[in-house]
Design a protein around this motif. Structure first.
Motif, PDB file in Angstrom:
ATOM      1  N   GLY A 158       0.844  -1.193   0.000  1.00 48.38           N
ATOM      2  CA  GLY A 158       0.000   0.000   0.000  1.00 48.38           C
ATOM      3  C   GLY A 158       0.878   1.242   0.000  1.00 48.38           C
ATOM      4  N   ARG A 159       2.006   1.159  -0.701  1.00 53.49           N
ATOM      5  CA  ARG A 159       3.007   2.240  -0.686  1.00 53.49           C
ATOM      6  C   ARG A 159       2.719   3.225  -1.807  1.00 53.49           C
ATOM      7  NH1 ARG A 159       8.777   2.070   1.115  1.00 53.49           N
ATOM      8  NH2 ARG A 159      10.080   3.373  -0.207  1.00 53.49           N
ATOM      9  N   PRO A 160       2.749   4.537  -1.508  1.00 49.87           N
ATOM     10  CA  PRO A 160       2.517   5.502  -2.574  1.00 49.87           C
ATOM     11  C   PRO A 160       3.581   5.382  -3.668  1.00 49.87           C
ATOM     12  CG  PRO A 160       2.822   6.608  -0.436  1.00 49.87           C
ATOM     13  CD  PRO A 160       3.015   5.155  -0.207  1.00 49.87           C
ATOM     14  N   PHE A 180       4.976   7.511  -5.405  1.00 47.85           N
ATOM     15  CA  PHE A 180       6.014   8.549  -5.458  1.00 47.85           C
ATOM     16  C   PHE A 180       7.148   8.248  -4.489  1.00 47.85           C
ATOM     17  CE2 PHE A 180       2.867  10.280  -2.367  1.00 47.85           C
ATOM     18  CZ  PHE A 180       3.692  10.415  -1.261  1.00 47.85           C
ATOM     19  N   ASN A 181       7.054   7.164  -3.724  1.00 45.59           N
ATOM     20  CA  ASN A 181       8.069   6.847  -2.717  1.00 45.59           C
ATOM     21  C   ASN A 181       9.047   5.810  -3.282  1.00 45.59           C
ATOM     22  OD1 ASN A 181       9.530   6.419  -0.417  1.00 45.59           O
ATOM     23  ND2 ASN A 181       7.788   5.878   0.882  1.00 45.59           N
ATOM     24  N   PRO A 182      10.242   6.244  -3.722  1.00 48.45           N
ATOM     25  CA  PRO A 182      11.153   5.321  -4.410  1.00 48.45           C
ATOM     26  C   PRO A 182      11.736   4.271  -3.469  1.00 48.45           C
ATOM     27  CG  PRO A 182      12.214   7.433  -4.027  1.00 48.45           C
ATOM     28  CD  PRO A 182      10.794   7.589  -3.582  1.00 48.45           C
ATOM     29  N   ALA A 238      15.744  10.434 -11.466  1.00 51.86           N
ATOM     30  CA  ALA A 238      17.014  10.194 -12.161  1.00 51.86           C
ATOM     31  C   ALA A 238      18.086   9.707 -11.194  1.00 51.86           C
ATOM     32  CB  ALA A 238      17.478  11.478 -12.844  1.00 51.86           C
ATOM     33  N   THR A 239      17.722   9.617  -9.913  1.00 55.16           N
ATOM     34  CA  THR A 239      18.662   9.151  -8.889  1.00 55.16           C
ATOM     35  C   THR A 239      18.211   7.785  -8.378  1.00 55.16           C
ATOM     36  OG1 THR A 239      17.377  10.306  -7.217  1.00 55.16           O
ATOM     37  CG2 THR A 239      19.246  11.493  -8.167  1.00 55.16           C
ATOM     38  N   LEU A 240      19.135   7.090  -7.710  1.00 56.69           N
ATOM     39  CA  LEU A 240      18.830   5.740  -7.220  1.00 56.69           C
ATOM     40  C   LEU A 240      19.438   5.560  -5.831  1.00 56.69           C
ATOM     41  CD1 LEU A 240      17.841   2.806  -7.699  1.00 56.69           C
ATOM     42  CD2 LEU A 240      20.057   2.353  -8.779  1.00 56.69           C
ATOM     43  N   THR A 269      20.681   4.424   7.531  1.00 56.27           N
ATOM     44  CA  THR A 269      20.927   5.856   7.347  1.00 56.27           C
ATOM     45  C   THR A 269      20.956   6.120   5.844  1.00 56.27           C
ATOM     46  OG1 THR A 269      22.288   5.863   9.336  1.00 56.27           O
ATOM     47  CG2 THR A 269      22.598   7.709   7.805  1.00 56.27           C
ATOM     48  N   ILE A 270      20.261   7.180   5.393  1.00 56.30           N
ATOM     49  CA  ILE A 270      20.260   7.495   3.954  1.00 56.30           C
ATOM     50  C   ILE A 270      20.991   8.810   3.713  1.00 56.30           C
ATOM     51  CG2 ILE A 270      18.872   7.874   1.884  1.00 56.30           C
ATOM     52  CD1 ILE A 270      16.598   6.369   3.116  1.00 56.30           C
ATOM     53  N   LEU A 271      21.975   8.750   2.804  1.00 61.13           N
ATOM     54  CA  LEU A 271      22.731   9.944   2.402  1.00 61.13           C
ATOM     55  C   LEU A 271      22.499  10.205   0.929  1.00 61.13           C
ATOM     56  CD1 LEU A 271      26.235   9.184   3.992  1.00 61.13           C
ATOM     57  CD2 LEU A 271      24.368  10.542   4.974  1.00 61.13           C
ATOM     58  N   LEU A 328      19.536  12.364   4.517  1.00 61.34           N
ATOM     59  CA  LEU A 328      18.098  12.327   4.220  1.00 61.34           C
ATOM     60  C   LEU A 328      17.320  11.660   5.348  1.00 61.34           C
ATOM     61  CD1 LEU A 328      17.934  11.322   0.449  1.00 61.34           C
ATOM     62  CD2 LEU A 328      18.113  13.583   1.474  1.00 61.34           C
ATOM     63  N   ARG A 329      17.940  10.672   6.004  1.00 60.72           N
ATOM     64  CA  ARG A 329      17.243   9.964   7.094  1.00 60.72           C
ATOM     65  C   ARG A 329      18.303   9.424   8.043  1.00 60.72           C
ATOM     66  NH1 ARG A 329      13.949   4.529   5.631  1.00 60.72           N
ATOM     67  NH2 ARG A 329      16.032   3.656   5.441  1.00 60.72           N
ATOM     68  N   PRO A 330      18.224   9.757   9.346  1.00 64.43           N
ATOM     69  CA  PRO A 330      19.136   9.105  10.289  1.00 64.43           C
ATOM     70  C   PRO A 330      18.767   7.633  10.404  1.00 64.43           C
ATOM     71  CG  PRO A 330      17.508  10.407  11.488  1.00 64.43           C
ATOM     72  CD  PRO A 330      17.246  10.631  10.018  1.00 64.43           C
ATOM     73  N   PRO A 389       8.507  14.365  -1.516  1.00 60.68           N
ATOM     74  CA  PRO A 389       9.601  14.392  -0.559  1.00 60.68           C
ATOM     75  C   PRO A 389      10.742  13.500  -1.035  1.00 60.68           C
ATOM     76  CG  PRO A 389       7.649  13.327   0.365  1.00 60.68           C
ATOM     77  CD  PRO A 389       7.280  13.799  -0.991  1.00 60.68           C
ATOM     78  N   LEU A 390      11.978  13.956  -0.836  1.00 58.73           N
ATOM     79  CA  LEU A 390      13.126  13.212  -1.329  1.00 58.73           C
ATOM     80  C   LEU A 390      13.262  11.880  -0.599  1.00 58.73           C
ATOM     81  CD1 LEU A 390      15.336  13.434  -3.388  1.00 58.73           C
ATOM     82  CD2 LEU A 390      16.682  14.740  -1.774  1.00 58.73           C
ATOM     83  N   ALA A 391      12.929  11.814   0.651  1.00 58.24           N
ATOM     84  CA  ALA A 391      12.955  10.537   1.378  1.00 58.24           C
ATOM     85  C   ALA A 391      11.675  10.440   2.195  1.00 58.24           C
ATOM     86  CB  ALA A 391      14.179  10.435   2.274  1.00 58.24           C
ATOM     87  N   PRO A 392      10.615   9.848   1.615  1.00 57.14           N
ATOM     88  CA  PRO A 392       9.331   9.860   2.309  1.00 57.14           C
ATOM     89  C   PRO A 392       9.316   9.117   3.641  1.00 57.14           C
ATOM     90  CG  PRO A 392       8.996   9.531  -0.019  1.00 57.14           C
ATOM     91  CD  PRO A 392      10.469   9.407   0.228  1.00 57.14           C
ATOM     92  N   GLY A 393      10.374   8.317   3.948  1.00 62.23           N
ATOM     93  CA  GLY A 393      10.522   7.823   5.320  1.00 62.23           C
ATOM     94  C   GLY A 393      10.548   9.009   6.270  1.00 62.23           C
ATOM     95  N   ARG A 394      10.702  10.236   5.680  1.00 61.41           N
ATOM     96  CA  ARG A 394      10.724  11.457   6.472  1.00 61.41           C
ATOM     97  C   ARG A 394       9.326  12.046   6.591  1.00 61.41           C
ATOM     98  NH1 ARG A 394      12.881  15.446   4.255  1.00 61.41           N
ATOM     99  NH2 ARG A 394      14.366  16.230   5.748  1.00 61.41           N
TER     100      ARG A 394
HETATM  101  P1  AMP Z   1      12.264   2.217   3.126  1.00 52.62           P
HETATM  102  O1  AMP Z   1      10.836   2.447   2.830  1.00 52.62           O
HETATM  103  O2  AMP Z   1      12.585   2.077   4.573  1.00 52.62           O
HETATM  104  O3  AMP Z   1      12.907   1.214   2.252  1.00 52.62           O
HETATM  105  O4  AMP Z   1      12.943   3.599   2.827  1.00 52.62           O
HETATM  106  C1  AMP Z   1      13.425   3.948   1.600  1.00 52.62           C
HETATM  107  C2  AMP Z   1      13.686   5.387   1.695  1.00 52.62           C
HETATM  108  O5  AMP Z   1      14.637   5.722   0.707  1.00 52.62           O
HETATM  109  C3  AMP Z   1      12.451   6.183   1.437  1.00 52.62           C
HETATM  110  O6  AMP Z   1      12.339   7.192   2.406  1.00 52.62           O
HETATM  111  C4  AMP Z   1      12.721   6.750   0.068  1.00 52.62           C
HETATM  112  O7  AMP Z   1      12.107   7.961  -0.160  1.00 52.62           O
HETATM  113  C5  AMP Z   1      14.221   6.875   0.066  1.00 52.62           C
HETATM  114  N1  AMP Z   1      14.725   6.867  -1.296  1.00 52.62           N
HETATM  115  C6  AMP Z   1      14.743   5.850  -2.152  1.00 52.62           C
HETATM  116  N2  AMP Z   1      15.219   6.235  -3.353  1.00 52.62           N
HETATM  117  C7  AMP Z   1      15.515   7.543  -3.241  1.00 52.62           C
HETATM  118  C8  AMP Z   1      16.028   8.510  -4.133  1.00 52.62           C
HETATM  119  N3  AMP Z   1      16.337   8.223  -5.384  1.00 52.62           N
HETATM  120  N4  AMP Z   1      16.185   9.757  -3.663  1.00 52.62           N
HETATM  121  C9  AMP Z   1      15.886  10.040  -2.391  1.00 52.62           C
HETATM  122  N5  AMP Z   1      15.382   9.184  -1.496  1.00 52.62           N
HETATM  123  C10 AMP Z   1      15.198   7.937  -1.914  1.00 52.62           C
END
Ligand code: AMP
Ligand code: MG
Length: 333
Positions: free
Chosen positions: A65-67, A69-71, A125-127, A191-193, A203-205, A231-236
């Motif tokens: 059920g993930r949006p 837009f959340n990569p 365009a990012t991964l 942690t996401i950088l 992006l996320r601690p 949002p760049l990291a929707p975990g945020r």
């Molecule tokens: P999870 O749902 O715990 O796997 O978290 C993945 C996190 O990585 C989410 O918050 C995404 O938004 C973030 N994420 C994945 N790909 C990207 C990307 N290309 N740019 C920024 N954040 C990303």
């Protein structure tokens, strides 16, 4: 193991696979056939899908059920395999060498040659890429031989799973198999950088503390610049990691009828024995992270008026623990 046609987003109960060679081989076979397989990583349990297969990735978004837009994060078995998935600028390469395998995700330009499908990147365009430090995850990834997207194996927005039973409770009917490999030792997500435009931004601690990264970089991490609607990291996102009960933070005192999620001793005044779980009696942040989601789920299953959380220091893994609890406490959409 019988060769059965894997359900894509199917119905019925998932196979329960042992984290032994036969179970790992079956998990890889299912992933290569486009099915969804939950497996342990050192951070939390991931729900895996072949990141090169748009149909498998569509099933993954649907099951959680993930949006859209959340990569997703693409996982690889080894540093060398991971470096093939995107264009790593120099700071990202150095961080990958220093911290992979481990609880660190690097966001880099995907590049024209990335095998990860656009849907897994939500069209960006990012991964995001990670090499997990867990023997079962590594064995499954190596046997699959493809990048595997593996977000946390829970319904989007719920508490993350750190044990196979948590996955079964949340996602049982929608997935092909669960590889049972015990408790995830780190207990909070990576942690996401973002390593883009010559800058390294947090992006996320998560499971790799900020101080270790800053020591390696020789400078402080840049703060993430928000970009509004996507949002760049929707975990945020504000409400996430949320139990059914309301959550109250930094509680010096527990109110009558409230459950208590403790940290260290003494417990906050008013904590009732039958409604209290302690993340770490000795005040050990690594132990607290490992217990966080299991204790939240266990308290959520009891009858009370809400979960009050003892103060947790912001250092080290405390930054990630406080981030998750803040989102668990945020007003629900
Ligand atoms: P999870 O749902 O715990 O796997 O978290 C993945 C996190 O990585 C989410 O918050 C995404 O938004 C973030 N994420 C994945 N790909 C990207 C990307 N290309 N740019 C920024 N954040 C990303
Ligand atoms: Mg998640």
């Amino acid at each position: 193991m019988a060769a059965i046609a894997p359900p894509r987003s199917g119905s019925g109960r998932p196979l329960w696979l042992d984290a032994a060679p036969a179970g790992i081989a079956e998990a890889a076979r299912l992933l290569r056939a486009g099915a969804l397989v939950a497996f342990p990583t050192e951070t939390v349990y991931g729900l895996g899908a072949d990141a090169t297969d748009p149909a498998a990735i569509a099933g993954l978004y649907a099951a959680k059920g993930r949006p859209h837009f959340n990569p997703l994060i693409a996982h690889a078995a080894t540093l060398d395999a991971a470096l093939e998935l995107g264009d790593f600028p120099e700071p990202a390469r150095a961080l990958a060498r220093a911290f992979w395998p481990g609880p660190l995700t690097l966001v880099v330009p995907a590049g024209a040659a990335s095998p990860v499908c656009e849907l897994a990147r939500a069209g960006l365009a990012t991964l995001a890429i990670r090499v997990p430090d867990h023997p079962v995850a590594q064995a499954i990834l190596a046997a699959t031989g493809r990048p595997v997207a593996a977000p946390s194996a829970n319904r989007s927005g719920h508490v993350s799973p750190t044990r196979p039973e948590h996955v079964a409770a949340d996602l049982g009917a929608g997935i092909a198999a669960i590889v049972a490999g015990g408790a995830s030792p780190v207990g909070v997500e990576s942690t996401i950088l973002a390593c883009l435009d010559g800058e390294v931004a947090l992006l996320r601690p998560g499971g790799l503390p900020r101080a270790a990264i800053e020591a390696r970089l020789g400078r402080p991490l840049a703060a993430h610049r928000g970009d509004g609607a996507a949002p760049l990291a929707p975990g945020r996102l504000d409400s996430h990691y949320a139990p059914a009960h309301p959550v109250r933070l930094d509680a010096a005192r527990i109110l009558p009828g409230e459950a208590c999620l403790g940290f260290g001793l003494p417990l906050p005044a008013g904590a009732e024995a039958g409604l209290t779980l302690n993340l770490s009696e000795t005040g050990d942040l690594a132990e607290a992270a490992a217990n966080l989601y299991h204790h939240l789920r266990a308290l959520d299953a009891r009858a009370h008026r809400g979960i009050a959380v003892a103060p947790i220091p912001p250092e080290g893994l405390g930054e990630a623990i406080r981030d998750r609890l803040r989102r668990a406490a945020a007003p629900r959409a």
